[in-house]
Each structure stands twice: as C-alpha cells, then as structure tokens.
Design an enzyme around this catalytic site. Structure first.
Site, PDB file in Angstrom:
ATOM      1  N   GLN A  33       0.865  -1.026   0.340  1.00 55.55           N
ATOM      2  CA  GLN A  33      -0.062  -0.011  -0.273  1.00 55.55           C
ATOM      3  C   GLN A  33       0.840   1.453  -0.309  1.00 55.55           C
ATOM      4  OE1 GLN A  33      -2.263  -1.086   3.599  1.00 55.55           O
ATOM      5  NE2 GLN A  33      -0.277  -1.336   4.886  1.00 55.55           N
ATOM      6  N   ASP A  88       0.303   0.061  13.511  1.00 62.57           N
ATOM      7  CA  ASP A  88       0.725   1.073  15.094  1.00 62.57           C
ATOM      8  C   ASP A  88       1.032   0.642  15.570  1.00 62.57           C
ATOM      9  OD1 ASP A  88      -2.695   1.301  14.122  1.00 62.57           O
ATOM     10  OD2 ASP A  88      -1.268   1.212  16.182  1.00 62.57           O
ATOM     11  N   GLU A 108       1.025  -8.289  11.295  1.00 59.80           N
ATOM     12  CA  GLU A 108       0.820  -7.419  10.601  1.00 59.80           C
ATOM     13  C   GLU A 108       1.061  -7.553   9.193  1.00 59.80           C
ATOM     14  OE1 GLU A 108      -0.299  -4.185  10.429  1.00 59.80           O
ATOM     15  OE2 GLU A 108       0.241  -4.475   8.961  1.00 59.80           O
ATOM     16  N   ASP A 140       0.728 -12.406   6.817  1.00 53.32           N
ATOM     17  CA  ASP A 140      -0.629 -11.907   6.379  1.00 53.32           C
ATOM     18  C   ASP A 140      -1.720 -12.983   7.798  1.00 53.32           C
ATOM     19  OD1 ASP A 140      -2.381 -12.318   3.201  1.00 53.32           O
ATOM     20  OD2 ASP A 140      -3.351 -12.143   5.092  1.00 53.32           O
ATOM     21  N   GLY A 141      -2.473 -12.341   8.277  1.00 55.66           N
ATOM     22  CA  GLY A 141      -3.501 -12.726   9.209  1.00 55.66           C
ATOM     23  C   GLY A 141      -4.530 -13.894   8.188  1.00 55.66           C
ATOM     24  N   ASP A 159      -7.681  -5.426  13.950  1.00 53.46           N
ATOM     25  CA  ASP A 159      -7.836  -4.122  13.366  1.00 53.46           C
ATOM     26  C   ASP A 159      -7.195  -3.675  11.781  1.00 53.46           C
ATOM     27  OD1 ASP A 159      -6.032  -1.306  14.750  1.00 53.46           O
ATOM     28  OD2 ASP A 159      -7.838  -1.284  13.664  1.00 53.46           O
ATOM     29  N   SER A 160      -7.761  -3.322  10.844  1.00 54.03           N
ATOM     30  CA  SER A 160      -7.401  -3.748   9.470  1.00 54.03           C
ATOM     31  C   SER A 160      -7.872  -2.879   8.757  1.00 54.03           C
ATOM     32  CB  SER A 160      -7.436  -5.868   8.718  1.00 54.03           C
ATOM     33  OG  SER A 160      -9.449  -5.305   8.565  1.00 54.03           O
ATOM     34  N   THR A 161      -7.467  -2.690   7.529  1.00 56.95           N
ATOM     35  CA  THR A 161      -7.794  -1.796   6.506  1.00 56.95           C
ATOM     36  C   THR A 161      -9.394  -2.152   5.882  1.00 56.95           C
ATOM     37  OG1 THR A 161      -6.531  -2.812   5.332  1.00 56.95           O
ATOM     38  CG2 THR A 161      -6.082  -1.022   5.854  1.00 56.95           C
TER      39      THR A 161
END
Ligand code: SAM
EC number: 2.5.1.16
Length: 286
Positions: A33, A88, A108, A140-141, A159-161
C-alpha cells in the site's frame, strides 16, 4: 507566498475530509500500500494507507480503547490475545495494559507500517514493542489463523484496513471459521467493521459470514472523529452470548482487577455497556 497544502481522504469518491499538512514526514510505497505520515495542525501526526485515514495522534485512543478493552473485559479472563493488523502498535499497547494478559501475538502484513509507526508515531505504541509478553509477526493474518492450533487464544482483535486489497481476506467466511477453531471455548473476536452510515454492506455482509462460525454475533459502536460518517462499528462474534450482557458494575470490577480503570479517555464501564445498544439504522444490518 507559500500556499497551504491539503491532503484529501480518498475513501469515498463523492464525499470526504481533508487535512491541512503542516509537514510531510514519510511517503512510502510498500509492497502492499501507499503509506503517508504527516503532521497536521488539527490532529497531530496522521497515517494514511492508500489515502484512507488509519490513525491520528489526537483521536486514536477512542477506537484503540474500544477495540481492546471491550472484548478483554467481556471475556474477563483473557490470557492469550491475537491481534491482526494494528501495525501502529496502539492495540498492542492497550492489550498489554491488562495485568492478566500473558501473551499478545500481533500479525501485521506490512513491516513498513510498523517501521514508519515506530519512527514517526512512537507515542502510539509507547514501549509495547519491548514487552516480553509481545510477539510481533510480519505476515498475512489469513495464513496465521489457518495454522494456529485449536483453542490457542482467548480473544482475537482484528484492527485491519477495510475489505479492499490486502484487508479483504480478513472479512471472509474462511477467516472466521479458522478464528472459531483457534479460539478457546469462551473465545470471542472483534473487528474494525466500518462506518455503517457509509459502509453498511461491510457490517451486513461480514455479520452474515461470522454467523456461520459463531453462535452470537452483534456489533458495538464508538464515535471516532476522523472515521467520518457517524458511529464506527466494531464487529462482534462470540461463542457465549452472555459475554456482551454484563452490567457496568461487573465490568468496572473487572477493569479494576485488570488495572485499566481510570487509565482511559473514552472507554468507561457505562460506555462499554451502552455501546452494544445500537440505533435502528445500524441494528437493521445485523
Ligand atoms: N484502525 C484502522 C482502521 O480502522 O482503519 C486500521 C489501522 S491499522 C494501520 C490497519 C492495518 O491492517 C494496516 O497496517 C494493514 O497493513 C493491516 N492489514 C491489512 N490486511 C492485512 C492482512 N491480511 N493481514 C495482516 N494485516 C493486514
């Protein structure tokens, strides 16, 4: 005369917010990204991923507290927590505030998000990265949950996009099937599930998928100023429906025992209980 420079959020083609850029701190195209970190006079430091607001120094406490304290205190005895995304470090910090947590694994996908957060937004995670209970994995989750042993976690926090690009797999039936398998018998999973005023389908469709693997699915809300469009929803899926029906006194006692009472700026026992009472325009999607 220097002209002001603004950055427009690109989440919605037809509507959005913009930030005055005081100073650009980083602009990196990772393998996953486009990452931008900048200083804004109104919100402190801000991180955008592919032009979408992820976190601002000024209001991050709202959803980090709600995404973390609600599931952990609803469970009441969570010792092993899996965090997906959250590069973050804000969720990791709050999970580790709970005295009874023995292990927090964070997965993450983008190491560049972690690197840039550490460099430009160190206040978000504080020293959580160095906590001996923390294990940070760049991966990758969806892969992690496929291979995690059954019953190995008590709470999963996603807590993903949003479900576009790399985040999409975290909203699938397969992901929730594996989450149910790796969770212990009173386990539960919560996720960042969009702003239903603008993204109702994200909540509606994901809820249907979670319901195939969990007996109790619902949502709860938080008012995050920079997630524009009113309440943000946190998706809820649990194996035990009683987990979301504790009263404020019970939650308060648990928060006291966990060591987080009085440490928060949005979450309170009353907000915790009230957050599950959804306005009809949101509840109609469940
Ligand atoms: N709180 C923000 C929100 O509500 O949009 C999300 C913040 S956090 C920065 C989102 C993180 O999810 C990003 O760092 C992104 O790289 C990560 N992510 C997206 N898809 C992922 C996946 N499949 N596995 C692991 N992490 C993923």
């Amino acid at each position: 005369m220097a002209t002001d420079s603004w950055v427009n959020e690109t989440l919605y083609a037809e509507w959005g917010q913009r930030f005055l850029v005081g100073r650009e701190l980083a602009r990196v195209k990772s393998d996953f990204q486009d990452i931008m970190v900048f200083e804004s006079p109104s919100h402190g430091r801000v991180m955008l991923l592919d032009g979408v607001v992820q976190i601002t120094e000024r209001d991050e406490f709202v959803y980090q507290e709600m995404l973390t304290h609600v599931p952990l205190l609803a469970h009441g005895e969570a010792k092993r927590v899996l965090i997906i995304g959250a590069g973050d470090g804000g969720v990791l910090k709050r999970v580790l505030q709970h005295r009874n947590v023995e292990k927090a694994v964070m997965v993450e996908i983008d190491g560049e998000v972690i690197r840039l957060a550490k460099e430009h937004m160190p206040m978000i995670a504080g020293d959580a990265w160095n906590d001996p209970r923390a294990e940070v994995i760049v991966g990758d989750g969806i892969d992690y949950v496929r291979t995690a042993p059954a019953g190995s976690f008590d709470v999963v926090i996603v807590d993903s996009t949003d479900p576009i690009g790399v985040g999409e797999v975290l909203f699938t039936e397969e992901f929730y099937h594996n989450a149910a398998r790796l969770l212990s018998e009173r386990g539960l999973i919560v996720n960042q599930c969009g702003v239903p005023f603008m993204q109702a389908e994200e909540l509606r469709d994901t809820n249907k998928r979670r319901a195939k693997s969990f007996s109790d699915t619902w949502a709860y809300v938080a008012a995050v100023p920079t997630y524009v469009g009113g309440f943000m929803t946190l998706g809820w899926a649990a194996k035990d429906a009683t987990l979301r029906s504790h009263d404020a006194a019970t939650i308060k006692a648990r928060a006291e025992k966990a060591g987080i009472l009085g440490q928060t700026r949005y979450w309170t026992p009353e907000i915790h209980v009230g957050a599950f009472n959804l306005p009809p325009y949101i509840a109609e999607n469940l």
